[in-house]
Design a protein around this motif. Structure first.
Motif, mmCIF file in Angstrom:
data_model
loop_
_atom_site.group_PDB
_atom_site.id
_atom_site.type_symbol
_atom_site.label_atom_id
_atom_site.label_comp_id
_atom_site.label_asym_id
_atom_site.label_seq_id
_atom_site.Cartn_x
_atom_site.Cartn_y
_atom_site.Cartn_z
ATOM 1 N N VAL A 92 0.849 -1.189 0.000
ATOM 2 C CA VAL A 92 0.000 0.000 0.000
ATOM 3 C C VAL A 92 0.885 1.240 0.000
ATOM 4 O O VAL A 92 0.651 2.205 -0.723
ATOM 5 C CB VAL A 92 -0.941 0.005 1.227
ATOM 6 C CG1 VAL A 92 -1.700 1.311 1.312
ATOM 7 C CG2 VAL A 92 -1.909 -1.166 1.163
ATOM 8 N N ASN A 96 1.030 4.058 -2.882
ATOM 9 C CA ASN A 96 0.769 5.416 -2.438
ATOM 10 C C ASN A 96 1.864 6.360 -2.937
ATOM 11 O O ASN A 96 1.599 7.445 -3.438
ATOM 12 C CB ASN A 96 0.688 5.449 -0.913
ATOM 13 C CG ASN A 96 0.403 6.829 -0.389
ATOM 14 O OD1 ASN A 96 -0.473 7.517 -0.903
ATOM 15 N ND2 ASN A 96 1.151 7.247 0.602
ATOM 16 N N PRO A 211 2.317 2.171 10.075
ATOM 17 C CA PRO A 211 0.943 2.221 9.566
ATOM 18 C C PRO A 211 0.336 3.614 9.678
ATOM 19 O O PRO A 211 -0.332 4.073 8.754
ATOM 20 C CB PRO A 211 0.193 1.244 10.475
ATOM 21 C CG PRO A 211 1.220 0.340 11.008
ATOM 22 C CD PRO A 211 2.481 1.121 11.088
ATOM 23 N N ILE A 214 1.910 5.716 6.968
ATOM 24 C CA ILE A 214 1.389 5.398 5.637
ATOM 25 C C ILE A 214 -0.005 6.000 5.460
ATOM 26 O O ILE A 214 -0.319 6.589 4.436
ATOM 27 C CB ILE A 214 1.334 3.867 5.419
ATOM 28 C CG1 ILE A 214 2.753 3.313 5.438
ATOM 29 C CG2 ILE A 214 0.662 3.534 4.099
ATOM 30 C CD1 ILE A 214 2.808 1.811 5.375
ATOM 31 N N SER A 215 -0.825 5.855 6.500
ATOM 32 C CA SER A 215 -2.167 6.415 6.426
ATOM 33 C C SER A 215 -2.116 7.937 6.245
ATOM 34 O O SER A 215 -2.876 8.510 5.466
ATOM 35 C CB SER A 215 -2.935 6.054 7.694
ATOM 36 O OG SER A 215 -4.216 6.579 7.654
ATOM 37 N N ASN A 218 -1.005 8.693 2.810
ATOM 38 C CA ASN A 218 -2.128 8.366 1.946
ATOM 39 C C ASN A 218 -3.046 9.579 1.796
ATOM 40 O O ASN A 218 -3.439 9.947 0.688
ATOM 41 C CB ASN A 218 -2.875 7.185 2.582
ATOM 42 C CG ASN A 218 -3.903 6.573 1.675
ATOM 43 O OD1 ASN A 218 -3.738 6.568 0.458
ATOM 44 N ND2 ASN A 218 -4.960 6.053 2.256
ATOM 45 N N ILE A 250 -9.044 10.846 8.954
ATOM 46 C CA ILE A 250 -9.838 10.221 10.008
ATOM 47 C C ILE A 250 -9.277 8.853 10.368
ATOM 48 O O ILE A 250 -9.143 8.490 11.540
ATOM 49 C CB ILE A 250 -11.313 10.059 9.557
ATOM 50 C CG1 ILE A 250 -11.946 11.423 9.372
ATOM 51 C CG2 ILE A 250 -12.119 9.251 10.552
ATOM 52 C CD1 ILE A 250 -11.984 12.257 10.620
ATOM 53 N N LEU A 251 -8.877 8.105 9.343
ATOM 54 C CA LEU A 251 -8.307 6.783 9.559
ATOM 55 C C LEU A 251 -6.998 6.887 10.354
ATOM 56 O O LEU A 251 -6.730 6.081 11.246
ATOM 57 C CB LEU A 251 -8.048 6.129 8.201
ATOM 58 C CG LEU A 251 -8.023 4.609 8.144
ATOM 59 C CD1 LEU A 251 -9.292 4.024 8.719
ATOM 60 C CD2 LEU A 251 -7.825 4.146 6.703
ATOM 61 N N MET A 255 -6.291 5.145 13.981
ATOM 62 C CA MET A 255 -5.159 4.280 14.284
ATOM 63 C C MET A 255 -4.403 4.776 15.508
ATOM 64 O O MET A 255 -4.022 3.993 16.378
ATOM 65 C CB MET A 255 -4.189 4.252 13.106
ATOM 66 C CG MET A 255 -4.697 3.488 11.927
ATOM 67 S SD MET A 255 -3.402 3.425 10.690
ATOM 68 C CE MET A 255 -4.298 2.726 9.342
#
Lengths: 464, 102
Positions: A92, A96, A211, A214-215, A218, A250-251, A255
């Motif tokens: 991912v 990205n 993570p 990355i989010s 993203n 938001i994600l 997390m």
């Protein structure tokens, strides 16, 4: 006029598929269909852009576009089909980064066409900065997750340095926009400094926090795409980009929440990677002895249990033991033992990653129980089998206010009657914190590689 | 300042869309179970591949003499395609597994 109308119409449909697709991705039953709907919307938007374009375009440009799409499709398809499910997060990150790079390149080419239009140039340089950071940052995150880059690298005073770089980057970008400069040299300097910043930004952050990074990146790429949409007045880029930008943000917070960290802490903090922390950890080293157990003892214990809960962690995935654990679970179920999996929100390398890994082995969806639902069940559980998980079962999160994970919601396995912990060694988990659970009276340690331990458990149990 | 006001009034529709889409994004993600966070992130990742539209527009409008522009545009379309195709395919692969429940 007719053509313009129809392309606008296609973009409208495509925008709707993104919203609908993302919404459907939020429910297990409709998720797959949602993804396909968004993909269909993307396809018609791309085809429409190419075939409904108005203006004289030399044939070789079409050949160029066609070739690029063909190569990209083949490579993208192959990578996505071949990758192992444990490698999901870094993939991912890789894709990205590609999107970010694409956004930055668009800005580099378009710059000369907008000289003198301050706000368009501002949009372009913002797109270049965000896209480049997203690209180089994603590449570092990718390298960290696949193990190429193991240790967090910290330049002296890296926080100060990073802040100085980003501030000068913004001032520099503002200067380019408002001076009306048409210098390509300045633009490329901006591009490379932004790339460097992406590297500096992600390098000091520990692997456990990837993570979140990355989010975040993203949503950066989403923003970069949206800036492109603003520049062209292109609605589908605008809606798609902003949608991902806001959903991704938001994600990211979700997390951070699951780990009980603030975003600021992730970016500027140290834990998750630091060794400095170990110093004051020593003063509170837990005393007590650990109890070792053997495969046959565990097999007997399990054989005479009624309720067993398995707590899988990333260690399980690393050992490629997800198939073995599923076999064990089915074997136990055939002996009329109730088996469930307790899934911590941040088990694995991404929220939900553990579910994906277990789903790969056809584990029943209903057997995966989320933290809030499983916690009250531990007290009625005979055996908790913890495989390759550590921080998510560490009681220090409840009891020790000085612990870096204090306040993080955990799986309350200490309430169960017996606790079996499979680990390769006594090394502390990702967060580098001692776990007093290992010293608990009810805990037995079963050392060894998860896969081979589970396989010997299976053969022992079969003989009973 | 006047430039900024002019900019806002010229682009008022897009500004509306930006604001509304921010809320849609928040709303859509708001109540998703943690189980689906990874596929969701992957799906969102594929959707921002919409940047490929910009890359295609760049190439379509590039000056036939501008070879650097063409080369960069080619790379941009290629990378954008990777983002889109890879993103959607890998999301589908993840979700395919969820379907196999009894």
């Amino acid at each position: 006029m007719e053509y313009i109308f129809s392309l606008e119409f296609i973009y409208l449909i495509a925008s709707m598929t993104y919203i609908l697709g993302l919404k459907m991705l939020g429910k297990p039953e409709s998720a797959r269909k949602g993804n396909l709907i968004a993909a269909a919307g993307m396809s018609i938007a791309i085809l429409g852009t190419i075939f409904l374009y108005q203006g004289e375009v030399p044939t070789f440009i079409y050949v160029l576009i066609g070739t690029a799409i063909l190569i990209g499709t083949i490579i993208g398809w192959m990578i996505a089909k071949k990758v192992a499910m444990t490698k999901m997060p870094e993939l991912v990150s890789l894709f990205n980064g590609m999107g970010g790079a694409s956004a930055a390149l668009i800005g580099l080419i378009e710059f000369e066409h907008y000289t003198g239009k301050t706000l368009s140039i501002a949009t372009i340089v913002a797109g270049i900065i965000i896209g480049s950071i997203s690209f180089s940052g994603s590449m570092i995150a990718w390298a960290k997750l696949n193990g190429t880059l193991k240790k967090p690298l910290r330049l002296p005073k890296y926080n100060l340095l990073n802040n100085l770089v980003i501030i000068s980057l913004i001032i520099f970008a503002a200067f380019i926009a408002w001076s009306g400069s048409d210098s390509q040299l300045l633009l490329y300097v901006l591009f490379f400094v932004a790339l460097a910043y992406g590297i500096l930004f992600v390098l000091p952050i520990g692997g456990a926090d990837m993570p979140v990074v990355i989010s975040l990146l993203n949503s950066f790429t989403g923003l970069a795409a949206a800036l492109g949409g603003f520049l062209y007045g292109n609605m589908v880029m605008l809606t798609g980009g902003i949608l991902v930008g806001s959903a991704g943000t938001i994600l990211t917070f979700a997390m951070c929440d699951a780990m009980n960290r603030s975003l600021v802490n992730v970016i500027f903090g140290s834990f998750g990677s630091s060794d400095e922390q170990m110093g004051d950890m020593d003063s509170q080293t837990i005393t007590g002895s650990i109890k070792k157990t053997t495969v046959s003892d565990v097999a007997i214990l399990m054989n005479y249990s009624q309720r067993i809960i398995i707590v899988p962690g990333y260690g399980l995935a690393v050992a490629q033991a997800q198939h073995a654990i599923h076999e064990l679970e089915q074997l136990l179920a055939s002996k009329d033992i109730e088996v469930k999996y307790a899934i911590h929100p941040v088990a694995g390398r991404m929220p939900g990653h553990m579910n994906v890994l277990l789903a790969e082995t056809n584990v029943d969806y209903d057997k995966l129980v989320e933290m809030e639902d499983v916690n009250p069940e531990f007290k009625n559980t005979d055996v908790v089998f913890v495989v390759g998980a550590n921080d998510v079962v560490n009681p220090a999160a409840h009891t020790n206010p000085s612990s870096p994970i204090f306040g993080m919601p955990i799986l309350e396995v200490e309430n169960a009657k017996n606790i079996i912990i499979n680990k390769r060694s006594m090394n502390p988990g990702y967060a580098g914190i001692e776990n007093e659970l290992f010293y608990n009276q009810k805990t037995s340690m079963l050392f060894g590689d998860a896969k081979s331990v589970i396989q010997s458990l299976i053969s022992e149990l079969k003989g009973m | 300042m006047t430039e900024l006001i002019e900019f806002i009034s010229n682009n008022i529709q897009m500004i509306y869309i930006v604001i509304l889409m921010i809320f849609v994004g928040v709303e859509v993600i708001g109540h998703v179970p943690a189980v689906l966070h990874t596929p969701l992130m992957s799906g969102a990742n594929a959707i921002h591949g919409v940047v490929i539209i910009g890359a295609i527009l760049v190439l379509l409008g590039v000056n036939p003499e501008n070879y650097l522009g063409q080369a960069l545009g080619f790379v941009a379309v290629l990378l954008g395609t990777l983002n889109v195709v890879g993103g959607f395919v890998v999301t589908d692969r993840m979700l395919e597994m969820f379907k196999k429940k009894k």
